[in-house]
Design an enzyme around this catalytic site. Structure first.
Site, PDB file in Angstrom:
ATOM      1  N   ARG A  70       4.432   7.622  -2.367  1.00  0.00           N
ATOM      2  CA  ARG A  70       5.586   7.257  -1.540  1.00  0.00           C
ATOM      3  C   ARG A  70       6.232   8.481  -0.898  1.00  0.00           C
ATOM      4  O   ARG A  70       6.655   8.453   0.254  1.00  0.00           O
ATOM      5  CB  ARG A  70       6.613   6.505  -2.384  1.00  0.00           C
ATOM      6  CG  ARG A  70       7.794   6.012  -1.567  1.00  0.00           C
ATOM      7  CD  ARG A  70       8.551   4.926  -2.288  1.00  0.00           C
ATOM      8  NE  ARG A  70       9.478   4.258  -1.391  1.00  0.00           N
ATOM      9  CZ  ARG A  70      10.797   4.263  -1.550  1.00  0.00           C
ATOM     10  NH1 ARG A  70      11.342   4.892  -2.585  1.00  0.00           N
ATOM     11  NH2 ARG A  70      11.563   3.642  -0.694  1.00  0.00           N
ATOM     12  N   HIS A  74       7.148   9.097   2.992  1.00  0.00           N
ATOM     13  CA  HIS A  74       8.502   9.416   3.458  1.00  0.00           C
ATOM     14  C   HIS A  74       8.566  10.795   4.104  1.00  0.00           C
ATOM     15  O   HIS A  74       9.468  11.068   4.891  1.00  0.00           O
ATOM     16  CB  HIS A  74       9.510   9.271   2.313  1.00  0.00           C
ATOM     17  CG  HIS A  74       9.862   7.838   2.043  1.00  0.00           C
ATOM     18  ND1 HIS A  74      11.151   7.410   1.801  1.00  0.00           N
ATOM     19  CD2 HIS A  74       9.086   6.726   1.999  1.00  0.00           C
ATOM     20  CE1 HIS A  74      11.146   6.088   1.611  1.00  0.00           C
ATOM     21  NE2 HIS A  74       9.915   5.657   1.721  1.00  0.00           N
ATOM     22  N   ASP A  75       7.627  11.664   3.779  1.00  0.00           N
ATOM     23  CA  ASP A  75       7.534  12.939   4.471  1.00  0.00           C
ATOM     24  C   ASP A  75       7.032  12.716   5.901  1.00  0.00           C
ATOM     25  O   ASP A  75       7.643  13.163   6.868  1.00  0.00           O
ATOM     26  CB  ASP A  75       6.578  13.875   3.711  1.00  0.00           C
ATOM     27  CG  ASP A  75       6.485  15.249   4.361  1.00  0.00           C
ATOM     28  OD1 ASP A  75       7.440  15.648   5.069  1.00  0.00           O
ATOM     29  OD2 ASP A  75       5.461  15.941   4.147  1.00  0.00           O
ATOM     30  N   VAL A  78       9.092  11.301   9.015  1.00  0.00           N
ATOM     31  CA  VAL A  78      10.248  12.067   9.482  1.00  0.00           C
ATOM     32  C   VAL A  78       9.772  13.448   9.947  1.00  0.00           C
ATOM     33  O   VAL A  78       9.386  14.267   9.118  1.00  0.00           O
ATOM     34  CB  VAL A  78      11.297  12.208   8.359  1.00  0.00           C
ATOM     35  CG1 VAL A  78      12.518  12.964   8.855  1.00  0.00           C
ATOM     36  CG2 VAL A  78      11.693  10.835   7.819  1.00  0.00           C
ATOM     37  N   ASN A 102      16.381   7.115   0.710  1.00  0.00           N
ATOM     38  CA  ASN A 102      15.737   7.982  -0.281  1.00  0.00           C
ATOM     39  C   ASN A 102      16.530   8.168  -1.571  1.00  0.00           C
ATOM     40  O   ASN A 102      15.957   8.410  -2.635  1.00  0.00           O
ATOM     41  CB  ASN A 102      15.502   9.374   0.328  1.00  0.00           C
ATOM     42  CG  ASN A 102      14.402   9.372   1.377  1.00  0.00           C
ATOM     43  OD1 ASN A 102      13.526   8.503   1.368  1.00  0.00           O
ATOM     44  ND2 ASN A 102      14.445  10.345   2.280  1.00  0.00           N
ATOM     45  N   PRO A 171      11.069   2.402   7.104  1.00  0.00           N
ATOM     46  CA  PRO A 171      11.310   0.960   7.003  1.00  0.00           C
ATOM     47  C   PRO A 171      12.017   0.608   5.693  1.00  0.00           C
ATOM     48  O   PRO A 171      11.862   1.303   4.691  1.00  0.00           O
ATOM     49  CB  PRO A 171       9.892   0.377   7.025  1.00  0.00           C
ATOM     50  CG  PRO A 171       9.026   1.449   6.467  1.00  0.00           C
ATOM     51  CD  PRO A 171       9.668   2.754   6.849  1.00  0.00           C
ATOM     52  N   HIS A 201       1.788  -0.728  -2.246  1.00  0.00           N
ATOM     53  CA  HIS A 201       2.674  -1.423  -3.195  1.00  0.00           C
ATOM     54  C   HIS A 201       1.901  -2.139  -4.292  1.00  0.00           C
ATOM     55  O   HIS A 201       2.494  -2.849  -5.104  1.00  0.00           O
ATOM     56  CB  HIS A 201       3.603  -2.386  -2.452  1.00  0.00           C
ATOM     57  CG  HIS A 201       4.607  -1.689  -1.587  1.00  0.00           C
ATOM     58  ND1 HIS A 201       5.431  -2.351  -0.700  1.00  0.00           N
ATOM     59  CD2 HIS A 201       4.929  -0.371  -1.470  1.00  0.00           C
ATOM     60  CE1 HIS A 201       6.213  -1.474  -0.081  1.00  0.00           C
ATOM     61  NE2 HIS A 201       5.924  -0.263  -0.524  1.00  0.00           N
ATOM     62  N   ASP A 254       3.506  -5.120  -7.836  1.00  0.00           N
ATOM     63  CA  ASP A 254       2.335  -5.904  -8.205  1.00  0.00           C
ATOM     64  C   ASP A 254       2.442  -6.143  -9.701  1.00  0.00           C
ATOM     65  O   ASP A 254       2.009  -5.331 -10.504  1.00  0.00           O
ATOM     66  CB  ASP A 254       1.060  -5.125  -7.849  1.00  0.00           C
ATOM     67  CG  ASP A 254      -0.199  -5.759  -8.440  1.00  0.00           C
ATOM     68  OD1 ASP A 254      -0.102  -6.852  -9.047  1.00  0.00           O
ATOM     69  OD2 ASP A 254      -1.271  -5.153  -8.285  1.00  0.00           O
ATOM     70  N   ASP A 262      -5.523  -1.749  -6.732  1.00  0.00           N
ATOM     71  CA  ASP A 262      -6.505  -2.788  -6.420  1.00  0.00           C
ATOM     72  C   ASP A 262      -5.935  -3.671  -5.308  1.00  0.00           C
ATOM     73  O   ASP A 262      -4.902  -3.335  -4.722  1.00  0.00           O
ATOM     74  CB  ASP A 262      -6.827  -3.618  -7.678  1.00  0.00           C
ATOM     75  CG  ASP A 262      -5.563  -4.236  -8.276  1.00  0.00           C
ATOM     76  OD1 ASP A 262      -4.502  -4.218  -7.616  1.00  0.00           O
ATOM     77  OD2 ASP A 262      -5.630  -4.739  -9.407  1.00  0.00           O
TER      78      ASP A 262
HETATM   79  C1  HEM Z   1       5.665  -1.210   5.400  1.00  0.00           C
HETATM   80  C2  HEM Z   1       6.895  -0.822   5.183  1.00  0.00           C
HETATM   81  C3  HEM Z   1       7.391  -0.386   3.839  1.00  0.00           C
HETATM   82  C4  HEM Z   1       8.565  -0.768   3.279  1.00  0.00           C
HETATM   83  C5  HEM Z   1       9.602  -1.687   3.889  1.00  0.00           C
HETATM   84  C6  HEM Z   1       8.628  -0.149   1.988  1.00  0.00           C
HETATM   85  C7  HEM Z   1       9.692  -0.287   1.113  1.00  0.00           C
HETATM   86  C8  HEM Z   1       9.679   0.123  -0.197  1.00  0.00           C
HETATM   87  C9  HEM Z   1      10.735  -0.116  -1.123  1.00  0.00           C
HETATM   88  C10 HEM Z   1      12.034  -0.839  -0.825  1.00  0.00           C
HETATM   89  C11 HEM Z   1      10.334   0.383  -2.317  1.00  0.00           C
HETATM   90  C12 HEM Z   1      11.128   0.386  -3.610  1.00  0.00           C
HETATM   91  C13 HEM Z   1      12.006   1.606  -3.649  1.00  0.00           C
HETATM   92  C14 HEM Z   1      13.099   1.498  -4.671  1.00  0.00           C
HETATM   93  O1  HEM Z   1      13.478   0.388  -5.029  1.00  0.00           O
HETATM   94  O2  HEM Z   1      13.614   2.549  -5.096  1.00  0.00           O
HETATM   95  C15 HEM Z   1       9.051   0.968  -2.137  1.00  0.00           C
HETATM   96  C16 HEM Z   1       8.314   1.577  -3.117  1.00  0.00           C
HETATM   97  C17 HEM Z   1       7.090   2.169  -2.915  1.00  0.00           C
HETATM   98  N1  HEM Z   1       6.459   2.352  -1.691  1.00  0.00           N
HETATM   99 FE1  HEM Z   1       6.947   1.432   0.034  1.00  0.00          FE
HETATM  100  N2  HEM Z   1       7.499   0.586   1.780  1.00  0.00           N
HETATM  101  C18 HEM Z   1       6.713   0.482   2.894  1.00  0.00           C
HETATM  102  C19 HEM Z   1       5.520   1.132   3.103  1.00  0.00           C
HETATM  103  C20 HEM Z   1       4.932   1.996   2.210  1.00  0.00           C
HETATM  104  C21 HEM Z   1       3.824   2.853   2.503  1.00  0.00           C
HETATM  105  C22 HEM Z   1       3.166   2.976   3.870  1.00  0.00           C
HETATM  106  C23 HEM Z   1       3.523   3.529   1.363  1.00  0.00           C
HETATM  107  C24 HEM Z   1       2.467   4.563   1.111  1.00  0.00           C
HETATM  108  C25 HEM Z   1       1.338   4.640   1.782  1.00  0.00           C
HETATM  109  C26 HEM Z   1       4.440   3.069   0.347  1.00  0.00           C
HETATM  110  C27 HEM Z   1       4.411   3.446  -0.960  1.00  0.00           C
HETATM  111  C28 HEM Z   1       5.296   3.012  -1.921  1.00  0.00           C
HETATM  112  C29 HEM Z   1       5.133   3.237  -3.343  1.00  0.00           C
HETATM  113  C30 HEM Z   1       3.929   3.894  -4.001  1.00  0.00           C
HETATM  114  C31 HEM Z   1       6.260   2.732  -3.956  1.00  0.00           C
HETATM  115  C32 HEM Z   1       6.582   2.743  -5.451  1.00  0.00           C
HETATM  116  C33 HEM Z   1       7.426   3.970  -5.781  1.00  0.00           C
HETATM  117  C34 HEM Z   1       7.904   3.994  -7.219  1.00  0.00           C
HETATM  118  O3  HEM Z   1       7.245   3.463  -8.115  1.00  0.00           O
HETATM  119  O4  HEM Z   1       8.957   4.579  -7.440  1.00  0.00           O
HETATM  120  N3  HEM Z   1       5.302   2.171   0.899  1.00  0.00           N
HETATM  121  N4  HEM Z   1       8.658   0.812  -0.824  1.00  0.00           N
END
Ligand code: HEM
Ligand code: NAG
Length: 339
Positions: A70, A74-75, A78, A102, A171, A201, A254, A262
């Site tokens: 993640r 996020h890097d 921006v 963030n 996003p 995710h 998941d 997966d």
């Molecule tokens: C498509 C639009 C996306 C949205 C709206 C989104 C939104 C979010 C949100 C709301 C969370 C939870 C954060 C929290 O509650 O603190 C999250 C977690 C995460 N996102 Fe996304 N995300 C998106 C795309 C991506 C992309 C492109 C990646 C990486 C290629 C990614 C990787 C992750 C990962 C690995 C987590 C889990 C982080 C953790 O366990 O702390 N996300 N995302």
């Protein structure tokens, strides 16, 4: 038709001209291209060092894989992939860490520090923090069972961060599909990239504040009234109370295999059980005809998902701000610009 004899001199001229253009380009030090062998002579052990540190970290806690993946995303959204997200706030620099998207939400910074320290003792001043993060994200994915891809390298670290762009470009969970798609298009990514990269995710957790609207909103509607989904939903509601409180309580996005990379994330979307509004919309939005088709495809064909995820990650890692190649640096400490 075979080329006639008298066209040969033109062909030769053309080849010479193209060669000279190629040579001019490679002499230009600020050439904004990433290459696979960027550190081959300056730091041949870079991949091994990152891999070893990531192995230890993910073995001790698989969530570290999610944090790093993640962080890389996020890097890159921006100012391009330039390590800007890693910068701490100082008197003269406002970082991105406290932007609403963030804050209380990113982690993995100390792991990046640890890898950076190892690399600074092995090849001081050579490997950028942006490259470290990109390689670490690839390794994170492999270590939890995901696909391998080659990582083009040669990014420079920014000397600036952008708090406002973090808020504007990234996003959010309750943003509608079209708005999310437009943010990806803005970065040069496609609708296919949106769906494939959302597959990230398949690992990691979300906090209550990011899924409350979903579970007290249309979760019941998308998942139908079946006992298994209802049990899952009431469990989520106990983690995340309607009236507030427990903002930082977490649930796996998941819930079937939260530590395993997966395609079960897409199966959840087919069942209407996506945890985030933004995820479920890929399948359920009225505007998501194309995204719905892709969700089905990746649910049915995990190889297709893995291949597209790899390609899309290379594209994500390729987002660069031309400026960072000319004004960028290799930071000594990923949290601060060099003095
Ligand atoms: C498509 C639009 C996306 C949205 C709206 C989104 C939104 C979010 C949100 C709301 C969370 C939870 C954060 C929290 O509650 O603190 C999250 C977690 C995460 N996102 Fe996304 N995300 C998106 C795309 C991506 C992309 C492109 C990646 C990486 C290629 C990614 C990787 C992750 C990962 C690995 C987590 C889990 C982080 C953790 O366990 O702390 N996300 N995302
Ligand atoms: C990476 O970006 C460069 C220029 O910004 C572009 O020419 C190249 O095609 C991109 N590569 C990939 C794999 O997207």
């Amino acid at each position: 038709m075979a080329p006639s004899l008298h066209s040969r001199p033109f062909l030769l001229l053309f080849v010479l001209l193209s060669l000279s253009i190629l040579c001019m380009r490679s002499l230009d030090a600020s050439e904004p291209y990433l290459t696979l062998d960027y550190y081959a002579s300056s730091c041949p052990s870079v991949l091994e060092i990152v891999r070893k540190e990531m192995e230890c970290a993910v073995l001790s806690d698989p969530r570290n894989a999610a944090f790093i993946l993640r962080l890389h995303f996020h890097d890159c959204f921006v100012q391009g992939c330039d390590g800007s997200v890693l910068l701490d706030d100082t008197i003269t620099l406002q970082g991105e860490k406290k932007a609403s998207i963030n804050i209380n939400s990113l982690d993995g910074f100390r792991l990046i520090d640890r890898i950076k320290n190892k690399l600074e003792s092995e090849c001081p001043g050579i490997v950028s923090c942006a490259d470290i993060l990109t390689v670490a994200a690839r390794d994170a994915v492999i270590l939890v069972g995901g696909p391998y891809w080659d990582v083009p390298l040669g990014r420079k670290d920014s000397t600036t961060a952008n708090y406002d762009l973090a808020t504007a470009n990234l996003p959010a969970a309750n943003e509608d599909l079209l708005s999310i798609i437009s943010k990806f298009l803005y970065q040069g990514l496609s609708v296919t990239d949106v769906v494939a990269l959302s597959g990230a995710h398949t690992i990691g957790m979300a906090r209550c504040e990011n899924f409350r609207a979903r579970i007290y909103g249309d979760f019941k509607g998308t998942s139908g009234n079946n006992p298994v989904s209802n049990t899952y939903l009431s469990n989520l509601k106990s983690i995340c109370p309607a009236t507030g409180g427990g903002e930082d309580n977490t649930a796996g996005m998941d819930y079937v295999t939260p530590n395993y990379f997966d395609n079960s994330f897409y199966h959840l979307l087919l069942k209407g059980e996506g945890l985030l509004n933004s995820d479920q919309e890929l399948y359920s939005s009225l505007f998501g005809i194309q995204t719905k088709g892709l969700v089905k495809k990746y649910a049915e064909d995990s190889l297709a998902f893995f291949q597209q995820f790899s390609d899309s990650m290379v594209k994500l890692g390729n987002i660069t701000n031309a400026d960072s190649f000319s004004t960028g640096e290799v930071r000594k400490n990923c949290r601060f610009v060099n003095t």
